[in-house]
Design a protein around this motif. Sequence first.
Motif, PDB file in Angstrom:
ATOM      1  N   ALA A   1       0.834  -1.205   0.000  1.00  0.00           N
ATOM      2  CA  ALA A   1       0.000   0.000   0.000  1.00  0.00           C
ATOM      3  C   ALA A   1       0.870   1.257   0.000  1.00  0.00           C
ATOM      4  N   ASP A   2       1.924   1.232   0.816  1.00  0.00           N
ATOM      5  CA  ASP A   2       2.818   2.395   0.878  1.00  0.00           C
ATOM      6  C   ASP A   2       3.525   2.624  -0.459  1.00  0.00           C
ATOM      7  N   ALA A   3       3.968   1.540  -1.103  1.00  0.00           N
ATOM      8  CA  ALA A   3       4.663   1.671  -2.389  1.00  0.00           C
ATOM      9  C   ALA A   3       3.720   2.206  -3.459  1.00  0.00           C
ATOM     10  N   ARG A   4       2.490   1.697  -3.483  1.00  0.00           N
ATOM     11  CA  ARG A   4       1.528   2.174  -4.489  1.00  0.00           C
ATOM     12  C   ARG A   4       1.200   3.646  -4.250  1.00  0.00           C
ATOM     13  N   ALA A   5       1.021   4.017  -2.978  1.00  0.00           N
ATOM     14  CA  ALA A   5       0.708   5.420  -2.658  1.00  0.00           C
ATOM     15  C   ALA A   5       1.865   6.332  -3.037  1.00  0.00           C
ATOM     16  N   ALA A   6       3.091   5.877  -2.793  1.00  0.00           N
ATOM     17  CA  ALA A   6       4.269   6.700  -3.115  1.00  0.00           C
ATOM     18  C   ALA A   6       4.392   6.936  -4.617  1.00  0.00           C
ATOM     19  N   GLY A   7       3.872   6.017  -5.421  1.00  0.00           N
ATOM     20  CA  GLY A   7       3.954   6.169  -6.868  1.00  0.00           C
ATOM     21  C   GLY A   7       2.868   7.038  -7.470  1.00  0.00           C
ATOM     22  N   LEU A   8       1.943   7.497  -6.629  1.00  0.00           N
ATOM     23  CA  LEU A   8       0.848   8.331  -7.126  1.00  0.00           C
ATOM     24  C   LEU A   8       1.189   9.807  -6.959  1.00  0.00           C
ATOM     25  N   PRO A   9       0.673  10.650  -7.818  1.00  0.00           N
ATOM     26  CA  PRO A   9       0.934  12.088  -7.671  1.00  0.00           C
ATOM     27  C   PRO A   9       0.219  12.653  -6.431  1.00  0.00           C
ATOM     28  N   ALA A  10       0.734  13.744  -5.933  1.00  0.00           N
ATOM     29  CA  ALA A  10       0.129  14.406  -4.769  1.00  0.00           C
ATOM     30  C   ALA A  10      -1.323  14.747  -5.066  1.00  0.00           C
ATOM     31  N   GLY A  11      -2.192  14.527  -4.114  1.00  0.00           N
ATOM     32  CA  GLY A  11      -3.600  14.853  -4.270  1.00  0.00           C
ATOM     33  C   GLY A  11      -4.407  13.797  -4.992  1.00  0.00           C
ATOM     34  N   ASP A  12      -3.786  12.691  -5.374  1.00  0.00           N
ATOM     35  CA  ASP A  12      -4.515  11.614  -6.064  1.00  0.00           C
ATOM     36  C   ASP A  12      -5.572  11.045  -5.118  1.00  0.00           C
ATOM     37  N   SER A  13      -6.730  10.750  -5.645  1.00  0.00           N
ATOM     38  CA  SER A  13      -7.857  10.286  -4.829  1.00  0.00           C
ATOM     39  C   SER A  13      -7.626   8.892  -4.229  1.00  0.00           C
ATOM     40  N   LEU A  14      -6.682   8.117  -4.741  1.00  0.00           N
ATOM     41  CA  LEU A  14      -6.400   6.789  -4.191  1.00  0.00           C
ATOM     42  C   LEU A  14      -5.481   6.835  -2.972  1.00  0.00           C
ATOM     43  N   LYS A  15      -4.718   7.908  -2.834  1.00  0.00           N
ATOM     44  CA  LYS A  15      -3.738   7.990  -1.748  1.00  0.00           C
ATOM     45  C   LYS A  15      -4.354   7.816  -0.359  1.00  0.00           C
ATOM     46  N   PRO A  16      -5.453   8.495  -0.022  1.00  0.00           N
ATOM     47  CA  PRO A  16      -6.009   8.337   1.329  1.00  0.00           C
ATOM     48  C   PRO A  16      -6.443   6.893   1.622  1.00  0.00           C
ATOM     49  N   GLY A  17      -7.036   6.227   0.644  1.00  0.00           N
ATOM     50  CA  GLY A  17      -7.466   4.846   0.843  1.00  0.00           C
ATOM     51  C   GLY A  17      -6.290   3.913   1.071  1.00  0.00           C
ATOM     52  N   LEU A  18      -5.204   4.130   0.326  1.00  0.00           N
ATOM     53  CA  LEU A  18      -4.007   3.321   0.504  1.00  0.00           C
ATOM     54  C   LEU A  18      -3.340   3.610   1.850  1.00  0.00           C
ATOM     55  N   ALA A  19      -3.326   4.859   2.254  1.00  0.00           N
ATOM     56  CA  ALA A  19      -2.755   5.220   3.555  1.00  0.00           C
ATOM     57  C   ALA A  19      -3.575   4.607   4.690  1.00  0.00           C
ATOM     58  N   ASP A  20      -4.899   4.607   4.528  1.00  0.00           N
ATOM     59  CA  ASP A  20      -5.775   4.012   5.532  1.00  0.00           C
ATOM     60  C   ASP A  20      -5.545   2.505   5.621  1.00  0.00           C
ATOM     61  N   LEU A  21      -5.411   1.852   4.488  1.00  0.00           N
ATOM     62  CA  LEU A  21      -5.137   0.417   4.461  1.00  0.00           C
ATOM     63  C   LEU A  21      -3.827   0.116   5.184  1.00  0.00           C
TER      64      LEU A  21
END
Length: 167
Positions: free
Chosen positions: A61-81
Amino acid sequence: TARLTSGATILTAPVTVTLDRRVTFTLKDRQAQFDAAERVSALFSRMTDLVARINAVRQGADARAAGLPAGDSLKPGLADLSAKADTLRKEIVATKEGGAITGEERVREHTDQLYGAIMSYEGSPASYQLTRIGVLTNQLADISGRFDQLVQGDLEARNRDLTERKL
């Protein structure tokens, strides 16, 4: 059989291996101690496997979130996971900085203490030690069940989100 060879001379004699006559426990007590130690060892194995699975979810989850641009709508869900997985991990292992001196104890530390207590006496374990094995086994099973729910819920949802975006 013991065998002694000196040049051409060979001597053999039968040897009987028994418990030390000075011990106060029986072979049955020693077997009970071994069986209890094996149960705790198996608990450690299950714990190691579960922590590895939890870490894989967190790191993924952390790796996928790190690969997303800032403000991407998937980041919060991945951080929560990742945070939910980390919460479960912290129920199993002590995570405070400072190691053993922090006094933080979780399932792993309690299991380690129990294993040491069982192994420090070659006789039958005390009834409270056998009960403790069951308690720690149940605690780990509870955490494992909650992790399975996380996998079937949040992880599957995040995987669907990532798959839709071909990530």
